[in-house]
Design an enzyme around this catalytic site. Structure first.
Site, PDB file in Angstrom:
ATOM      1  N   SER A 273       0.815  -1.209   0.000  1.00 40.02           N
ATOM      2  CA  SER A 273       0.000   0.000   0.000  1.00 40.02           C
ATOM      3  C   SER A 273       0.858   1.273   0.000  1.00 40.02           C
ATOM      4  O   SER A 273       1.711   1.413  -0.854  1.00 40.02           O
ATOM      5  CB  SER A 273      -0.943  -0.060   1.201  1.00 40.02           C
ATOM      6  OG  SER A 273      -2.124   0.579   0.869  1.00 40.02           O
ATOM      7  N   LYS A 277       4.204   2.144  -2.394  1.00 41.66           N
ATOM      8  CA  LYS A 277       4.564   3.322  -3.200  1.00 41.66           C
ATOM      9  C   LYS A 277       6.044   3.637  -2.902  1.00 41.66           C
ATOM     10  O   LYS A 277       6.838   3.913  -3.796  1.00 41.66           O
ATOM     11  CB  LYS A 277       3.690   4.531  -2.818  1.00 41.66           C
ATOM     12  CG  LYS A 277       2.157   4.290  -2.874  1.00 41.66           C
ATOM     13  CD  LYS A 277       1.380   5.569  -2.524  1.00 41.66           C
ATOM     14  CE  LYS A 277       0.012   5.407  -1.889  1.00 41.66           C
ATOM     15  NZ  LYS A 277      -1.057   4.770  -2.542  1.00 41.66           N
ATOM     16  N   HIS A 414      -8.053  -5.510   0.446  1.00 38.86           N
ATOM     17  CA  HIS A 414      -6.769  -4.851   0.653  1.00 38.86           C
ATOM     18  C   HIS A 414      -5.998  -5.497   1.812  1.00 38.86           C
ATOM     19  O   HIS A 414      -6.529  -5.633   2.901  1.00 38.86           O
ATOM     20  CB  HIS A 414      -7.085  -3.395   0.995  1.00 38.86           C
ATOM     21  CG  HIS A 414      -5.926  -2.468   0.951  1.00 38.86           C
ATOM     22  ND1 HIS A 414      -5.188  -2.253  -0.179  1.00 38.86           N
ATOM     23  CD2 HIS A 414      -5.387  -1.679   1.919  1.00 38.86           C
ATOM     24  CE1 HIS A 414      -4.244  -1.363   0.088  1.00 38.86           C
ATOM     25  NE2 HIS A 414      -4.337  -0.998   1.344  1.00 38.86           N
TER      26      HIS A 414
HETATM   27  C1  GCU Z   1      -5.290   4.727   2.019  1.00 38.82           C
HETATM   28  C2  GCU Z   1      -4.746   5.540   0.866  1.00 38.82           C
HETATM   29  C3  GCU Z   1      -3.980   4.679  -0.129  1.00 38.82           C
HETATM   30  C4  GCU Z   1      -2.949   3.837   0.607  1.00 38.82           C
HETATM   31  C5  GCU Z   1      -3.633   3.056   1.710  1.00 38.82           C
HETATM   32  C6  GCU Z   1      -2.699   2.258   2.615  1.00 38.82           C
HETATM   33  O1  GCU Z   1      -6.295   3.893   1.563  1.00 38.82           O
HETATM   34  O2  GCU Z   1      -5.847   6.178   0.270  1.00 38.82           O
HETATM   35  O3  GCU Z   1      -3.341   5.489  -1.103  1.00 38.82           O
HETATM   36  O4  GCU Z   1      -2.283   3.009  -0.302  1.00 38.82           O
HETATM   37  O5  GCU Z   1      -4.290   3.965   2.588  1.00 38.82           O
HETATM   38  O6  GCU Z   1      -1.550   2.612   2.770  1.00 38.82           O
HETATM   39  O7  GCU Z   1      -3.200   1.295   3.215  1.00 38.82           O
END
Ligand code: GCU
Length: 442
Positions: A273, A277, A414
């Site tokens: 997540s 990035k 997720h």
């Molecule tokens: C939020 C955010 C995402 C990110 C995620 C995470 O949902 O909007 O961009 O990837 O958190 O880190 O779990």
């Protein structure tokens, strides 16, 4: 009153909506609602990574590596992630606790402080767990390196792993608990036994020890990391938490290079997540990472901005103003004005292997956009004579494609799950077996 698991989840979701999306309800990838959302994706054209400023097309790896790649990387630094002043810091390492056995003697662990030499109180802590049999045989272990969300103590129940003293988010996972009581809560995301049994070491650090994940976290990290004299070295607008976390991964790599138990030529950097990035950004900048893995990194990670499916530039900048540099805010609702899209971020990693993992119900992260980015990154792999992603269409769920670009879409929501780790370990095994065969055939 005792709440059922479902009711508790619903309560947590209502209460913490906006703070955390860890319990996203999601919709099925094949549902009618999904199809409606897909129909709203605007028409767009992806930038061609091989098209230069002068209008010519790059046709070989030499002109890609020496010219175009550098330009694209600079563009990412200037307009998206920032180019933080962390790189000015002079970093030292101190071993906090030497090798000691854990996991019933299967593994050895150590903790290392990675600190600013001009301000020794400023550090983040790397936890390393290594397969005992490899070290006892005098061999170097390959490494999975990744940041964690809530402190090193959360990835295992071992009692003597130090507890983070940094700020912790109070969200649906931590629910206001103290750092000490969080031991082992992330065990399911970090299957250490499986990693150790496969012969890999695991190195991890808490992202919040580097840059706290909150809107004033950048200010706190400046206070934490920089001495007064060092602060004149930077431009505030160039700071972003993702860039800070990626810097942390690169410093961990500096440490791994000098640890005799670890094989710096076989380091897999991975992240889930927001930390996925950071893993992609670290891997794009730093060729020392042999393999890069992004798990459901979504917007600002592996997915295409131009699809505007799920999270967009405007919504991510609004909810997480501290993740990217200031310039990036200019692209809110103006995706087409960006000169790059995320197939190019993946392409910056070429020719090294990269694996992109999505989840079917994780629609905020736009799984199909992640697939398309991976597929379009193949153009750059071709310059190196490699096949990128070996799939024209989105593969069926729970089917892993392993090429120089790997991809799967897992069923479910997720999270980083057992299925994901099984594929990541297979991908690393396959890559490292191939490179040792190449060595032997030289
Ligand atoms: C939020 C955010 C995402 C990110 C995620 C995470 O949902 O909007 O961009 O990837 O958190 O880190 O779990």
């Amino acid at each position: 009153m005792i709440l059922s698991y479902k009711a508790l989840r619903a309560y947590i979701f209502r209460k913490y909506r906006g703070i955390s999306n860890y319990f996203r309800p999601g919709v099925s990838f094949k549902s009618e609602r999904y199809k409606k959302l897909e129909a709203r994706v605007p028409k767009f054209e992806l930038p061609n990574p091989l098209l230069t400023e002068t209008g010519s097309i790059i046709t070989n790896k030499e002109s890609w590596s020496s010219g175009q790649r550098v330009k694209i990387l600079n563009y990412y630094q200037r307009y998206i992630y920032g180019n933080s002043p962390f790189s000015f810091l002079k970093i030292g390492f101190s071993i906090l606790s030497g090798d000691s056995y854990c996991l019933n003697g299967k593994a050895l662990k150590k903790e290392v402080n990675i600190f600013n030499e001009n301000k020794p109180g400023a550090y983040f802590r790397l936890l390393i767990i290594m397969p005992a049999s490899t070290i006892e045989a005098g061999l170097k272990a390959p490494v999975f390196l990744g940041l964690n969300f809530f402190g090193n103590q959360t990835i295992t129940r071992e009692k003597d792993i130090s507890v983070t003293e940094s700020w912790l988010p109070n969200n649906s996972i931590t629910l206001g608990r103290k750092a000490e009581s969080l031991r082992g809560i992330q065990l399911s995301s970090w299957p250490i036994r499986q990693i150790i049994d496969a012969g890999y070491a695991l190195a991890t650090a808490y992202c919040g020890d580097i840059v706290p994940d909150k809107s004033d976290g950048i200010d706190l990290s400046i206070e934490h990391w920089f001495s007064k004299e060092e602060r004149h070295n930077f431009e505030l607008g160039a700071l972003g938490a993702i860039d800070g976390w990626a810097w942390g991964l690169r410093k961990a790599m500096d440490y791994i290079e000098q640890d005799e138990d670890l094989d710096a030529s076989r380091v897999v950097v991975l992240g889930h997540s927001r930390l996925g990035k950071a893993a992609l950004w670290a891997g794009a900048q730093d060729p020392r990472f042999a393999i890069i893995i992004s798990n459901e990194s979504g917007c600002g990670g592996a997915t295409l901005f131009r699809r505007r499916f799920g999270e967009t530039i405007a919504s991510i900048n609004q909810q997480y103003p501290h993740w990217f540099c200031q310039e990036f805010k200019k692209f809110n609702n103006r995706e087409n004005e960006l000169l790059v899209d995320q197939h190019e971020l993946i392409g910056l990693i070429a020719p090294r292997p990269v694996y992109i993992a999505s989840a079917q119900r994780d629609l905020e992260a736009d799984p199909y956009g992640e697939f398309l980015a991976a597929k379009n990154a193949s153009t750059i792999y071709k310059l190196f004579g490699l096949i990128g992603l070996q799939a024209e269409e989105l593969p069926p769920v729970n089917t892993s494609i392993m090429g120089n670009i790997g991809y799967h879409i897992r069923s479910g929501c997720h999270g980083i799950k057992r299925f994901d780790w099984i594929q990541f370990i297979r991908f690393a095994d396959k890559t490292f077996a191939q490179s040792s065969n190449n060595l032997h055939s030289v």
